[in-house]
Design an enzyme around this catalytic site. Sequence first.
Site, PDB file in Angstrom:
ATOM      1  CG  ASP A  52      -1.940  -1.066   1.229  1.00 19.93           C
ATOM      2  OD1 ASP A  52      -2.218  -1.608   0.144  1.00 19.93           O
ATOM      3  OD2 ASP A  52      -2.478  -1.385   2.313  1.00 19.93           O
ATOM      4  CE1 TYR A 110       3.790  -6.933   3.893  1.00 18.65           C
ATOM      5  CE2 TYR A 110       3.080  -9.223   4.033  1.00 18.65           C
ATOM      6  CZ  TYR A 110       3.180  -8.034   3.332  1.00 18.65           C
ATOM      7  OH  TYR A 110       2.648  -7.945   2.063  1.00 18.65           O
TER       8      TYR A 110
END
Length: 249
Positions: A52, A110
Site C-alpha cells: 500500500d 512482514y
Amino acid sequence: MVRYKVILAYDGTVFQGFQRQAKARTVQTVVEAALRNIGWEGKAVLAAGRTDTGVHALGQVIAFDLNWAHSIQELQRAINAHLPSEVVVRFVRQVSADFHPRYAAQARRYQYRLFCDEVRQPLRERYAWRVWPEVSTALLRQLSNRLIGTHDFAAFGTPPRAGGSTVRNITSAIWLDDGPELIFEIIGNAFLYRMVRRLVFFQVEVAQGKVDQGELDRLLVDWVKVPVRGTAPAHGLTLIEVIYSTGNT
C-alpha cells in the site's frame, strides 16, 4: 529470452504503493521505466504482491523476461543506474520461464515497528508508529501467540478479489524487542488487504487497556465478518521477505 527474478528494496514514503497507477508515482512505474532504459519491451513486470501507499519493502520480488547479453552483476548495476534513490535492486538471478513471484510464493514475512513516547520524534517516526499510552509487552506477546494457526481473518481485512476466501494460515507471529522499539513479525501463507496493520492496531488497543483481550477469540473463532475499527499507519510496515521453495530462491 531469459526470465529474471529480482529482489527489490524501497522506501515507500514517496510512492503511492507498488502497483502501477495512471496518475501516481508508484514503485512499479519507476522500475518498469528503468527496465525500458536497458531494452526491456514487456508490458508489465510480474510481482509477488502489492504494498500500500507508504509501506516499505526489503524483499519485494518481481520477475520479467529480457534479452541480456551481459552478466547478472552488470544487469543489477544497469537497472540500479536508472532507479531513483528510494528503490534498489538487491539481488538478481535467472529462473525458469514459468516462474511467477506471486503463485510460486509459499509464505511472506512482514515486520511492523512501533515505539512508545508521549512526545513526537520526527526522525524515528518515518519508519515506526509512535503510540501512547504505553503498551503492555506481555499482553502483546500473549495476543500474537493466539494468531498462529489457520483462522478466518475477515475481521482484519478484505481479500484481494471480491468473494475470495478470508482464511489464512499464520506460521509465526511474535513481538520482538529492538532497543526502544517493538517489532511485530508475522509469517503467513498470504495476507488480506490491510490485515497486518489492522492486527497491529487491535493488539495495541488491547495492550493499552482499551479493549478486552478476550475480544480476539471472538473475532477469530466466531468468524466476524465486519472489519475491526482502526488501522495502524502504513509507515511502520515493511515487507521483509517472500519465501519460496529451494528451487525458486
